[in-house]
Write an enzyme that holds these catalytic residues in place. Structure first.
Site, PDB file in Angstrom:
ATOM      1  N   LYS A 198      46.221  49.929  20.907  1.00 43.10           N
ATOM      2  CA  LYS A 198      44.978  50.652  21.200  1.00 43.10           C
ATOM      3  C   LYS A 198      45.085  51.278  22.588  1.00 43.10           C
ATOM      4  CE  LYS A 198      40.982  50.946  22.808  1.00 43.10           C
ATOM      5  NZ  LYS A 198      40.679  52.040  23.737  1.00 43.10           N
ATOM      6  N   GLU A 272      46.779  40.953  31.577  1.00 45.29           N
ATOM      7  CA  GLU A 272      47.230  41.584  32.827  1.00 45.29           C
ATOM      8  C   GLU A 272      46.015  42.299  33.386  1.00 45.29           C
ATOM      9  OE1 GLU A 272      50.221  41.428  34.142  1.00 45.29           O
ATOM     10  OE2 GLU A 272      51.685  41.130  32.542  1.00 45.29           O
ATOM     11  N   CYS A 306      47.049  48.642  39.354  1.00 42.62           N
ATOM     12  CA  CYS A 306      46.558  47.261  39.407  1.00 42.62           C
ATOM     13  C   CYS A 306      47.138  46.516  40.603  1.00 42.62           C
ATOM     14  CB  CYS A 306      46.904  46.540  38.123  1.00 42.62           C
ATOM     15  SG  CYS A 306      48.638  46.714  37.702  1.00 42.62           S
ATOM     16  N   GLU A 403      37.932  45.473  43.391  1.00 39.40           N
ATOM     17  CA  GLU A 403      38.974  46.460  43.132  1.00 39.40           C
ATOM     18  C   GLU A 403      38.343  47.844  42.988  1.00 39.40           C
ATOM     19  OE1 GLU A 403      40.724  46.407  39.176  1.00 39.40           O
ATOM     20  OE2 GLU A 403      42.710  46.640  40.054  1.00 39.40           O
TER      21      GLU A 403
HETATM   22  P1  NAP Z   1      39.257  48.428  30.920  1.00 35.80           P
HETATM   23  O1  NAP Z   1      37.982  49.141  30.985  1.00 35.80           O
HETATM   24  O2  NAP Z   1      39.247  46.956  30.919  1.00 35.80           O
HETATM   25  O3  NAP Z   1      40.013  48.980  29.641  1.00 35.80           O
HETATM   26  C1  NAP Z   1      41.305  48.565  29.243  1.00 35.80           C
HETATM   27  C2  NAP Z   1      41.452  48.796  27.769  1.00 35.80           C
HETATM   28  O4  NAP Z   1      40.547  47.949  27.055  1.00 35.80           O
HETATM   29  C3  NAP Z   1      41.112  50.206  27.330  1.00 35.80           C
HETATM   30  O5  NAP Z   1      41.925  50.567  26.238  1.00 35.80           O
HETATM   31  C4  NAP Z   1      39.677  50.043  26.902  1.00 35.80           C
HETATM   32  O6  NAP Z   1      39.241  51.057  26.056  1.00 35.80           O
HETATM   33  C5  NAP Z   1      39.704  48.708  26.229  1.00 35.80           C
HETATM   34  N1  NAP Z   1      38.420  48.028  26.158  1.00 35.80           N
HETATM   35  C6  NAP Z   1      37.270  48.309  26.819  1.00 35.80           C
HETATM   36  N2  NAP Z   1      36.302  47.432  26.472  1.00 35.80           N
HETATM   37  C7  NAP Z   1      36.850  46.567  25.596  1.00 35.80           C
HETATM   38  C8  NAP Z   1      36.366  45.414  24.890  1.00 35.80           C
HETATM   39  N3  NAP Z   1      35.132  44.965  25.039  1.00 35.80           N
HETATM   40  N4  NAP Z   1      37.218  44.755  24.074  1.00 35.80           N
HETATM   41  C9  NAP Z   1      38.495  45.173  23.930  1.00 35.80           C
HETATM   42  N5  NAP Z   1      39.004  46.247  24.562  1.00 35.80           N
HETATM   43  C10 NAP Z   1      38.199  46.938  25.388  1.00 35.80           C
HETATM   44  O7  NAP Z   1      40.200  48.828  32.111  1.00 35.80           O
HETATM   45  P2  NAP Z   1      40.553  50.296  32.563  1.00 35.80           P
HETATM   46  O8  NAP Z   1      39.440  50.795  33.402  1.00 35.80           O
HETATM   47  O9  NAP Z   1      41.023  51.113  31.427  1.00 35.80           O
HETATM   48  O10 NAP Z   1      41.840  50.013  33.438  1.00 35.80           O
HETATM   49  C11 NAP Z   1      41.773  49.671  34.744  1.00 35.80           C
HETATM   50  C12 NAP Z   1      41.995  48.188  34.941  1.00 35.80           C
HETATM   51  O11 NAP Z   1      43.239  47.787  34.402  1.00 35.80           O
HETATM   52  C13 NAP Z   1      42.039  47.822  36.395  1.00 35.80           C
HETATM   53  O12 NAP Z   1      41.275  46.687  36.642  1.00 35.80           O
HETATM   54  C14 NAP Z   1      43.510  47.531  36.622  1.00 35.80           C
HETATM   55  O13 NAP Z   1      43.745  46.671  37.703  1.00 35.80           O
HETATM   56  C15 NAP Z   1      43.929  46.972  35.336  1.00 35.80           C
HETATM   57  N6  NAP Z   1      45.377  47.063  35.164  1.00 35.80           N
HETATM   58  C16 NAP Z   1      46.123  45.910  35.237  1.00 35.80           C
HETATM   59  C17 NAP Z   1      47.495  45.957  35.098  1.00 35.80           C
HETATM   60  C18 NAP Z   1      48.321  44.703  35.206  1.00 35.80           C
HETATM   61  O14 NAP Z   1      49.473  44.736  34.802  1.00 35.80           O
HETATM   62  N7  NAP Z   1      47.813  43.605  35.701  1.00 35.80           N
HETATM   63  C19 NAP Z   1      48.129  47.178  34.858  1.00 35.80           C
HETATM   64  C20 NAP Z   1      47.356  48.321  34.796  1.00 35.80           C
HETATM   65  C21 NAP Z   1      45.970  48.232  34.935  1.00 35.80           C
HETATM   66  P3  NAP Z   1      38.641  52.408  26.670  1.00 35.80           P
HETATM   67  O15 NAP Z   1      39.474  52.818  27.822  1.00 35.80           O
HETATM   68  O16 NAP Z   1      38.772  53.346  25.583  1.00 35.80           O
HETATM   69  O17 NAP Z   1      37.255  52.064  27.084  1.00 35.80           O
END
Ligand code: NAP
Ligand code: MG
Length: 497
Positions: A198, A272, A306, A403
């Site tokens: 996804k 992650e 991240c 963050e």
């Molecule tokens: P996010 O809002 O948590 O979204 C991540 C993914 O989950 C997206 O595909 C999102 O879909 C989906 N999603 C949203 N709500 C969900 C739910 N209730 N159940 C299941 N899936 C759901 O995060 P983001 O804003 O895209 O990404 C930024 C975050 O990722 C930051 O906090 C960053 O630190 C973290 N990150 C961590 C790593 C690591 O390796 N630790 C690497 C990269 C990023 P949609 O986008 O379509 O809403």
């Protein structure tokens, strides 16, 4: 709907890019179709509800394409396809066959590296220099590396019998769309699992193109399925009773929700999540090199990283000197068109993220912090935010604790090593940290005492498929990359001697 024709892309890339994109004449650099379906069981199909979402180019706001929005019925079909492919084909495929196909996928990705780089930049806003030099090569490297493991798992896990888990649901964010897809798919496939992936709502295009290459490489239909959509699609995947594992990369908030949703179910999970990495500079460090590291640590990919070094901790005795150099360096950063190869800081990924970043910085000002931004112009169209340094920080401000996920660096000083470590560790996250010093013993002492999954010394943001990456505390659990990364996709049982 407006789309971005190839000639516009060509104009933005500029003549100097002609050798980088040799196909400018007569052929699209990257063909973006007006619409895309879901990839389920090796076939492309619309969402059952007919729903679509528009993905845009954040540097202009122009629509790029309409992408199917998968609902629960589509997720169900994708999990079914993955289950069928697992039981009938992939689980029992010869390891060398899996290896060969993953290797082929890596080669195909390399062959079309330019197209992937341009598409990644168009859909997500990151500078083309980064897509070209970091994202695409690292994605390919991940497939190459894991192709090597596929037929050597017994050596990776001595004394253990290693079996695939089954159907894996993988949910990825928008900051490294292709790279995160590769980090997820490569180990899962090498270990013999099938996948429902996804992608994030704002950046689905490179994952869909990758799915085409999966097909071209010759993977059996259903081994890799891609369900595009928004948060609800991810949630439907987590709730589906047919998945054996969920691998999630994204925010800590959503990660915690997934942990709750899976409680009591027999589903493996790796998370992650977010970070608030400390970048620690001592008075004996090579300051100009440290400045380059700090700039890379927080302004790479607009700070949508991240493991970004978002908290600079500098030893008091060199603080004025270092910050002066950093300010001068920030004046030189070019914020602008991501397709221009001279751009250092591209577009913010979405309007929502831009609003979030602005709120954080405005909040910091309201809480008494000082904000420094270079005086250079930034584009008025599209979503942009200037490189930003925030000083006069006590530590309790929101910007110091949460963050931001944007090009915003906070600065604090310290006097002793112990104080540096205490400051660095005073966060609920634990993903990354960086150390700048010439003293080896100090590096070892800090690396042992910093609570972070990854610690860099005299460098930052270095990634390698052979090196396990991941967090502790609220940055999640599980590793990606290295031998350790394989464990997340295997059921291990001890073999009797
Ligand atoms: P996010 O809002 O948590 O979204 C991540 C993914 O989950 C997206 O595909 C999102 O879909 C989906 N999603 C949203 N709500 C969900 C739910 N209730 N159940 C299941 N899936 C759901 O995060 P983001 O804003 O895209 O990404 C930024 C975050 O990722 C930051 O906090 C960053 O630190 C973290 N990150 C961590 C790593 C690591 O390796 N630790 C690497 C990269 C990023 P949609 O986008 O379509 O809403
Ligand atoms: Mg987009």
């Amino acid at each position: 709907m407006t789309t971005t024709p190839a000639r516009d892309v060509a104009a933005r890339l500029g003549e100097t890019f002609a050798d980088y994109v040799p196909s400018l004449e007569g052929r699209d650099i990257v063909a973006i179709r007006p619409s895309y379906g879901l990839m389920i069981g090796g076939r492309e199909r619309p969402a059952e509800s007919g729903a679509t979402i528009t993905t845009i180019d954040p540097s202009t706001g122009a629509a790029l394409s309409e992408v199917a929005e998968a609902g629960p019925a589509d997720v169900d079909a994708a999990v079914d396809a993955a289950r069928g492919a697992f039981e009938r084909r992939w689980r029992d495929a010869a390891p060398r066959e899996r290896s060969k196909l993953v290797f082929r996928l890596a080669r195909l990705l390399q062959d079309r590296a330019r197209e992937f780089a341009v598409l990644e930049t168009l859909d997500g806003g990151k500078p083309i220099r980064e897509s070209r030099d970091v994202d695409v090569p690292l994605a390919a490297a991940h497939f190459f590396y894991h192709a090597g493991w596929a037929d050597k798992l017994q050596y990776a896990m001595p004394g253990m019998r290693a079996r695939p888990l089954g159907v894996v649901g993988q949910i990825i964010p928008w900051n490294f769309p292709l790279m995160m897809a590769a980090w997820k798919l490569a180990p899962a496939l090498a270990c013999g699992n099938t996948v429902v992936l996804k992608p994030a709502e704002t950046t689905p295009l490179t994952a869909l193109l990758l799915a085409e290459l999966v097909d071209e490489a010759g993977f059996p239909p259903g081994v890799v399925n891609v369900v595009t959509g928004a948060g609800a699609t991810g949630s439907a995947l987590v709730d589906h009773r047919g998945v054996d594992k969920i691998a999630f990369t994204g925010s800590t908030g959503v990660g915690k929700g997934i942990l709750r949703a899976l409680a009591g179910r027999d589903v493996r999970l790796t998370l992650e999540l977010g970070g608030k990495g400390a970048h620690i500079v001592f008075d004996d460090a090579a300051l100009d090199q440290a400045v380059e590291g700090i700039v890379d640590g927080i302004f790479f990919n607009q700070g949508h990283v991240c493991c970004a070094g978002s908290r600079l901790l500098v030893q008091e005795s060199v603080a004025d000197d270092l910050l002066g150099r950093l300010r001068r360096r920030m004046e030189l950063l070019r914020v602008g068109d991501p397709l221009d190869k001279n751009t250092d800081v591209g577009a913010i990924n979405s309007h929502a993220q831009l609003v979030r970043i602005r709120e954080y910085v405005e909040g910091a000002v309201a809480e008494g912090c000082a904000v420094h931004q270079p005086q250079r112009e930034i584009p008025s169209q599209g979503f942009y935010y200037p490189p930003t340094m925030v000083t006069d920080i006590g530590g309790s401000e929101r910007i110091a604790r949460e963050e931001v996920f944007g090009p915003v660096l906070t600065v604090q000083t310290f006097r002793t090593e112990a104080e540096a470590v205490a400051r660095a560790n005073s966060t609920r996250y634990g993903l990354s940290a960086g150390i700048w010093t010439e003293k080896g013993s100090r590096i070892l002492w800090l690396a042992n005492n910093l609570r972070a999954g990854v610690v860099w010394a005299n460098t930052f943001n270095q990634f390698d498929p052979s090196s396990p990456f991941g967090g502790i505390r609220e940055s999640g659990f599980g590793r990606e990359g290295g031998r350790q990364g394989l464990e997340a996709y295997l059921e291990l049982t001890p073999v009797r001697p």
